[in-house]
Motif scaffolding. Structure first.
Motif, PDB file in Angstrom:
ATOM      1  N   MET A 111      23.199  44.722  37.760  1.00  0.00           N
ATOM      2  CA  MET A 111      24.307  44.276  37.445  1.00  0.00           C
ATOM      3  C   MET A 111      25.480  45.029  37.338  1.00  0.00           C
ATOM      4  SD  MET A 111      24.956  41.093  37.109  1.00  0.00           S
ATOM      5  CE  MET A 111      24.425  39.530  36.185  1.00  0.00           C
ATOM      6  N   GLU A 112      25.107  46.084  36.498  1.00  0.00           N
ATOM      7  CA  GLU A 112      26.345  46.940  36.278  1.00  0.00           C
ATOM      8  C   GLU A 112      27.039  47.724  37.495  1.00  0.00           C
ATOM      9  OE1 GLU A 112      25.673  50.176  33.340  1.00  0.00           O
ATOM     10  OE2 GLU A 112      27.830  51.002  33.649  1.00  0.00           O
ATOM     11  N   LYS A 113      25.948  48.162  38.479  1.00  0.00           N
ATOM     12  CA  LYS A 113      26.309  48.784  39.706  1.00  0.00           C
ATOM     13  C   LYS A 113      27.252  47.964  40.596  1.00  0.00           C
ATOM     14  CE  LYS A 113      24.021  52.380  42.384  1.00  0.00           C
ATOM     15  NZ  LYS A 113      22.842  53.120  42.792  1.00  0.00           N
ATOM     16  N   THR A 114      26.486  46.761  40.403  1.00  0.00           N
ATOM     17  CA  THR A 114      27.266  45.399  41.509  1.00  0.00           C
ATOM     18  C   THR A 114      28.683  45.426  40.921  1.00  0.00           C
ATOM     19  OG1 THR A 114      24.837  44.723  41.925  1.00  0.00           O
ATOM     20  CG2 THR A 114      26.677  43.391  42.367  1.00  0.00           C
ATOM     21  N   SER A 115      28.715  45.413  39.641  1.00  0.00           N
ATOM     22  CA  SER A 115      30.054  44.823  39.272  1.00  0.00           C
ATOM     23  C   SER A 115      31.059  45.992  39.406  1.00  0.00           C
ATOM     24  CB  SER A 115      30.113  44.669  37.618  1.00  0.00           C
ATOM     25  OG  SER A 115      29.117  43.679  37.307  1.00  0.00           O
ATOM     26  N   ILE A 116      30.566  47.157  39.353  1.00  0.00           N
ATOM     27  CA  ILE A 116      31.638  48.246  39.776  1.00  0.00           C
ATOM     28  C   ILE A 116      31.872  48.368  41.098  1.00  0.00           C
ATOM     29  CG2 ILE A 116      31.476  50.791  39.837  1.00  0.00           C
ATOM     30  CD1 ILE A 116      29.911  51.191  37.141  1.00  0.00           C
ATOM     31  N   MET A 117      30.949  48.247  41.981  1.00  0.00           N
ATOM     32  CA  MET A 117      31.178  48.108  43.444  1.00  0.00           C
ATOM     33  C   MET A 117      32.296  46.956  43.657  1.00  0.00           C
ATOM     34  SD  MET A 117      28.471  48.722  46.325  1.00  0.00           S
ATOM     35  CE  MET A 117      27.920  49.889  45.530  1.00  0.00           C
ATOM     36  N   LEU A 118      31.811  46.059  43.116  1.00  0.00           N
ATOM     37  CA  LEU A 118      32.972  44.870  43.533  1.00  0.00           C
ATOM     38  C   LEU A 118      34.223  45.083  42.976  1.00  0.00           C
ATOM     39  CD1 LEU A 118      30.848  41.535  42.488  1.00  0.00           C
ATOM     40  CD2 LEU A 118      31.663  42.263  44.589  1.00  0.00           C
ATOM     41  N   LYS A 119      34.464  45.723  41.910  1.00  0.00           N
ATOM     42  CA  LYS A 119      35.709  46.056  41.396  1.00  0.00           C
ATOM     43  C   LYS A 119      36.312  47.003  42.326  1.00  0.00           C
ATOM     44  CE  LYS A 119      36.253  45.839  36.638  1.00  0.00           C
ATOM     45  NZ  LYS A 119      36.588  46.798  35.138  1.00  0.00           N
ATOM     46  N   ARG A 120      35.705  48.016  42.690  1.00  0.00           N
ATOM     47  CA  ARG A 120      36.035  49.093  43.872  1.00  0.00           C
ATOM     48  C   ARG A 120      36.544  48.301  45.221  1.00  0.00           C
ATOM     49  NH1 ARG A 120      31.648  53.615  43.931  1.00  0.00           N
ATOM     50  NH2 ARG A 120      31.703  54.394  41.870  1.00  0.00           N
ATOM     51  N   ILE A 121      35.713  47.419  45.639  1.00  0.00           N
ATOM     52  CA  ILE A 121      36.341  46.670  46.694  1.00  0.00           C
ATOM     53  C   ILE A 121      37.468  45.980  46.725  1.00  0.00           C
ATOM     54  CG2 ILE A 121      35.341  44.933  48.567  1.00  0.00           C
ATOM     55  CD1 ILE A 121      32.586  45.936  47.891  1.00  0.00           C
ATOM     56  N   PHE A 122      37.388  45.180  45.703  1.00  0.00           N
ATOM     57  CA  PHE A 122      38.589  44.297  45.460  1.00  0.00           C
ATOM     58  C   PHE A 122      39.694  45.184  44.916  1.00  0.00           C
ATOM     59  CE2 PHE A 122      35.350  40.944  45.032  1.00  0.00           C
ATOM     60  CZ  PHE A 122      35.873  40.354  46.387  1.00  0.00           C
ATOM     61  N   GLY A 123      39.598  46.079  44.138  1.00  0.00           N
ATOM     62  CA  GLY A 123      40.845  47.198  43.670  1.00  0.00           C
ATOM     63  C   GLY A 123      41.365  47.847  44.929  1.00  0.00           C
ATOM     64  N   ARG A 124      40.843  48.048  46.107  1.00  0.00           N
ATOM     65  CA  ARG A 124      41.225  48.681  47.196  1.00  0.00           C
ATOM     66  C   ARG A 124      41.705  47.744  48.021  1.00  0.00           C
ATOM     67  NH1 ARG A 124      36.084  50.967  48.608  1.00  0.00           N
ATOM     68  NH2 ARG A 124      35.279  49.717  50.072  1.00  0.00           N
ATOM     69  N   ALA A 125      41.815  46.368  48.023  1.00  0.00           N
ATOM     70  CA  ALA A 125      41.764  45.244  49.008  1.00  0.00           C
ATOM     71  C   ALA A 125      43.488  44.756  48.836  1.00  0.00           C
ATOM     72  CB  ALA A 125      40.817  44.377  48.817  1.00  0.00           C
ATOM     73  N   GLU A 126      44.052  45.267  47.767  1.00  0.00           N
ATOM     74  CA  GLU A 126      45.452  44.916  47.400  1.00  0.00           C
ATOM     75  C   GLU A 126      45.564  43.416  47.538  1.00  0.00           C
ATOM     76  OE1 GLU A 126      48.079  47.222  49.657  1.00  0.00           O
ATOM     77  OE2 GLU A 126      47.647  49.076  48.396  1.00  0.00           O
ATOM     78  N   LEU A 127      44.762  42.568  46.912  1.00  0.00           N
ATOM     79  CA  LEU A 127      44.769  41.224  47.114  1.00  0.00           C
ATOM     80  C   LEU A 127      46.078  40.489  46.577  1.00  0.00           C
ATOM     81  CD1 LEU A 127      41.378  40.230  45.616  1.00  0.00           C
ATOM     82  CD2 LEU A 127      41.664  40.422  48.144  1.00  0.00           C
ATOM     83  N   THR A 128      46.545  39.422  47.313  1.00  0.00           N
ATOM     84  CA  THR A 128      47.399  38.835  46.823  1.00  0.00           C
ATOM     85  C   THR A 128      46.993  37.611  45.731  1.00  0.00           C
ATOM     86  OG1 THR A 128      47.410  36.939  48.408  1.00  0.00           O
ATOM     87  CG2 THR A 128      48.592  38.690  48.949  1.00  0.00           C
ATOM     88  N   PRO A 129      48.010  37.106  44.855  1.00  0.00           N
ATOM     89  CA  PRO A 129      47.672  36.095  43.905  1.00  0.00           C
ATOM     90  C   PRO A 129      46.773  35.040  44.754  1.00  0.00           C
ATOM     91  CG  PRO A 129      49.774  36.867  43.526  1.00  0.00           C
ATOM     92  CD  PRO A 129      49.466  37.414  44.668  1.00  0.00           C
ATOM     93  N   ARG A 130      47.576  34.696  46.010  1.00  0.00           N
ATOM     94  CA  ARG A 130      46.769  33.515  46.613  1.00  0.00           C
ATOM     95  C   ARG A 130      45.439  33.835  46.999  1.00  0.00           C
ATOM     96  NH1 ARG A 130      49.507  29.373  50.364  1.00  0.00           N
ATOM     97  NH2 ARG A 130      47.522  28.057  50.605  1.00  0.00           N
ATOM     98  N   GLU A 131      45.216  34.765  47.357  1.00  0.00           N
ATOM     99  CA  GLU A 131      43.975  35.323  47.891  1.00  0.00           C
ATOM    100  C   GLU A 131      42.850  35.268  46.843  1.00  0.00           C
ATOM    101  OE1 GLU A 131      45.110  38.246  51.503  1.00  0.00           O
ATOM    102  OE2 GLU A 131      45.031  39.061  49.632  1.00  0.00           O
ATOM    103  N   VAL A 132      43.227  35.725  45.462  1.00  0.00           N
ATOM    104  CA  VAL A 132      42.446  35.729  44.242  1.00  0.00           C
ATOM    105  C   VAL A 132      42.108  34.271  43.867  1.00  0.00           C
ATOM    106  CG1 VAL A 132      42.286  36.252  41.697  1.00  0.00           C
ATOM    107  CG2 VAL A 132      43.523  38.014  43.219  1.00  0.00           C
ATOM    108  N   GLN A 133      42.984  33.479  43.979  1.00  0.00           N
ATOM    109  CA  GLN A 133      42.723  32.010  43.562  1.00  0.00           C
ATOM    110  C   GLN A 133      41.822  31.394  44.873  1.00  0.00           C
ATOM    111  OE1 GLN A 133      46.454  29.586  44.664  1.00  0.00           O
ATOM    112  NE2 GLN A 133      46.600  29.442  42.414  1.00  0.00           N
ATOM    113  N   THR A 134      41.824  31.712  46.087  1.00  0.00           N
ATOM    114  CA  THR A 134      41.014  31.301  47.122  1.00  0.00           C
ATOM    115  C   THR A 134      39.578  31.847  46.792  1.00  0.00           C
ATOM    116  OG1 THR A 134      42.807  31.390  48.679  1.00  0.00           O
ATOM    117  CG2 THR A 134      40.386  31.162  49.405  1.00  0.00           C
TER     118      THR A 134
END
Ligand SMILES: C[S@@+](CC[C@H](N)C(=O)[O-])C[C@H]1O[C@@H](n2cnc3c(N)ncnc32)[C@H](O)[C@@H]1O
Length: 231
Positions: free
Chosen positions: A195-218
């Motif tokens: 769980m912890e490793k996966t959560s960190i990885m997801l944060k890294r991926i989305f952190g560098r993706a520069e998501l727009t508010p709309r993308e987060v919503q989707t």
């Protein structure tokens, strides 16, 4: 602090090219153009210039290169021939546009970028007048670019323009997304020890993706669908 840029066209032969250079200058926010002994500038130049016809009309026309650069601090010649010779033996080292940008980004002098004749480029005397040479890397098979294309690449590198109006999701929205992923991982019984490793990885991926508010919503909409399916 950033340098002032002057574009100098040395004896341009084709009016369409001059018009195209002024259009690019307008695109990239430059307005200092000096023409050394140019060809006639008539309808074709105006047509290629498009919304930059004021710049085309107002650009000073001078008889010599010396007049075009007399009030500048650095003179950068441009050439498709990397390591062009100023005489039989001496080759001038060539810098790429991004190397030039990095060298001068913190300076506040006036830099002249010289672009040569469409048929013969520069004379040796003109090259000797340059402090540096910039060569745009191209395919080795055909390194000589159209003058207005070469000027456009140089201006793109030297401009500090940024794409505007791309909203980036704020930290609060991203945290909601991460929490939501956490819930879904729990719902789908993702192994506890991962769980912890996966959560960190997801944060890294989305952190560098520069998501727009709309993308987060989707993305959160998709997560809600997954949760509904699980019930
Ligand atoms: C068509 S080229 C001149 C070709 C000419 N036969 C020569 O040997 O220089 C016109 C101008 O475009 C610019 N240019 C063309 N290709 C370039 C490149 N790869 N990098 C930088 N400037 C270039 C230079 O200012 C050059 O003088």
């Amino acid at each position: 602090m950033s340098p002032q840029i002057r574009i100098v066209l040395v004896e341009p032969l084709y009016q369409g090219n001059v018009g195209s250079v002024t259009r690019s200058m307008e695109n990239f926010g430059f307005d200092d153009l000096v023409l050394v002994n140019p060809c006639k500038l008539e309808g074709q130049a105006r047509a290629m210039s498009c919304h930059a016809s004021d710049l085309l009309e107002s650009a000073p026309k001078v008889d010599t290169l010396e007049e075009a650069i007399e009030d500048t601090d650095i003179v950068i010649g441009t050439s498709g021939i990397a390591g062009i010779k100023t005489d039989q033996h001496i080759r001038m080292p060539a810098y790429t546009p991004s190397e030039i940008r990095d060298k001068f980004r913190e300076t506040n002098g006036k830099i002249a970028f010289l672009f040569g004749r469409e048929d013969n480029g520069f004379t040796r005397e003109e090259l000797k007048r340059c402090d540096m040479i910039m060569t745009i890397p191209t395919s080795e098979k055909y390194p000589i670019m159209n003058i207005s294309h070469a000027a456009t690449v140089a201006m793109y590198e030297m401009s500090n323009l940024e794409i505007g109006e791309r909203p980036i999701a704020n930290g609060f929205d991203l945290q909601l997304l991460y929490d939501h992923f956490g819930q879904v991982l729990a719902d789908i019984k993702h192994p506890e020890h991962k769980m912890e490793k996966t959560s960190i990885m997801l944060k890294r991926i989305f952190g560098r993706a520069e998501l727009t508010p709309r993308e987060v919503q989707t993305l959160r909409g998709v997560l809600r669908d997954i949760q509904r399916q699980k019930k």
